[in-house]
Scaffold this active site. Sequence first.
Site, PDB file in Angstrom:
ATOM      1  N   VAL A  67      -7.511   2.727  11.518  1.00 36.61           N
ATOM      2  CA  VAL A  67      -7.327   4.019  11.435  1.00 36.61           C
ATOM      3  C   VAL A  67      -8.181   4.343  10.383  1.00 36.61           C
ATOM      4  O   VAL A  67      -8.509   5.846   9.940  1.00 36.61           O
ATOM      5  CB  VAL A  67      -5.938   4.371  11.174  1.00 36.61           C
ATOM      6  CG1 VAL A  67      -5.139   4.237  12.475  1.00 36.61           C
ATOM      7  CG2 VAL A  67      -5.335   3.521   9.761  1.00 36.61           C
ATOM      8  N   SER A 109       7.196   6.161   1.662  1.00 37.19           N
ATOM      9  CA  SER A 109       7.807   5.112   0.942  1.00 37.19           C
ATOM     10  C   SER A 109       8.427   5.474  -0.314  1.00 37.19           C
ATOM     11  O   SER A 109       8.154   6.458  -0.772  1.00 37.19           O
ATOM     12  CB  SER A 109       6.798   4.039   0.616  1.00 37.19           C
ATOM     13  OG  SER A 109       7.441   3.010  -0.304  1.00 37.19           O
ATOM     14  N   TYR A 168      -0.821   1.818  -3.757  1.00 40.18           N
ATOM     15  CA  TYR A 168       0.265   1.932  -2.720  1.00 40.18           C
ATOM     16  C   TYR A 168       1.040   3.227  -3.153  1.00 40.18           C
ATOM     17  O   TYR A 168       1.207   4.114  -2.109  1.00 40.18           O
ATOM     18  CB  TYR A 168       1.313   0.741  -2.468  1.00 40.18           C
ATOM     19  CG  TYR A 168       1.930   0.755  -1.313  1.00 40.18           C
ATOM     20  CD1 TYR A 168       1.431   0.577  -0.046  1.00 40.18           C
ATOM     21  CD2 TYR A 168       3.192   1.201  -1.310  1.00 40.18           C
ATOM     22  CE1 TYR A 168       2.183   0.637   1.115  1.00 40.18           C
ATOM     23  CE2 TYR A 168       4.026   0.913  -0.571  1.00 40.18           C
ATOM     24  CZ  TYR A 168       3.672   0.772   0.796  1.00 40.18           C
ATOM     25  OH  TYR A 168       4.696   0.932   1.961  1.00 40.18           O
ATOM     26  N   ILE A 183      12.747  -2.722   3.535  1.00 37.37           N
ATOM     27  CA  ILE A 183      12.963  -3.003   4.987  1.00 37.37           C
ATOM     28  C   ILE A 183      12.709  -4.494   5.330  1.00 37.37           C
ATOM     29  O   ILE A 183      11.362  -4.904   4.970  1.00 37.37           O
ATOM     30  CB  ILE A 183      12.410  -1.922   5.797  1.00 37.37           C
ATOM     31  CG1 ILE A 183      12.683  -0.453   5.246  1.00 37.37           C
ATOM     32  CG2 ILE A 183      12.659  -2.092   7.326  1.00 37.37           C
ATOM     33  CD1 ILE A 183      14.078  -0.093   5.486  1.00 37.37           C
TER      34      ILE A 183
END
Length: 245
Positions: free
Chosen positions: A65, A142, A155, A188
Amino acid sequence: MANSERKIALVTGGGKGIGAAIAITLAQSGFDIWLNYRSDHDAANLVKNEIEQAGGQCLLLPFDVADIAACENALKPYLENATPFAIINNAGFAKDTLLALMSSQEWNDVISVHLGGFFNVTRQVLPQMLRKRCGRVINIVSTSGQTGVGGQTNYSAAKAGMIGATRSLAMEVAKRKILVNAVAPGFIETEMTEELPLDKILPMVPLGRIGKAQEVADMVDFLCSDKAEYITGQVFSVNGGACMP
């Protein structure tokens, strides 16, 4: 629902983890899936099998991507005949280190996959969505992008940027009945969290456990449904009540 009546969902980073759970769940809800992944063909084929078992059709789209030319080359032939109803921008990864020790490549790689990937994929599909006057764009962000986390400046910056892009794009396309929202997972159960110390993580989560990919997928499924037709520009946290310092 006959396949000719099924809507299409384009899921990036769908070969495993949260992306795979989203793709399978949407297939169970009546979507055909365009499944993007980078290189793990075996994992992608396993997801494809589950999608087909759920009654959906699955088109495998292996491309990076972050590479705009690869994105255009992969999607353009299919966009000539079909328009996804939903784009799920899920592709991403982390390269954690302190900013003082971070290389320019570690910064650029994370930014280009998350923010660049959001732009490259969404920009390719959005004009057709606008012409059809319907659609959903859902960005997987996130908790890190909401509060910041030490060692994840790249991030956190990427995910915070996606949150800003979500809100701005929602304002741009609302009159064409395209809804744009973000889902912000906390900790998660995925490959990204396998090495994390649970004894330090769980005290930060009021529910006392880490989440499951299915719980994130269920939120995305809701946002793709008719029940979410008056929701846009929002960020939905799926994090067990966690508030990272």
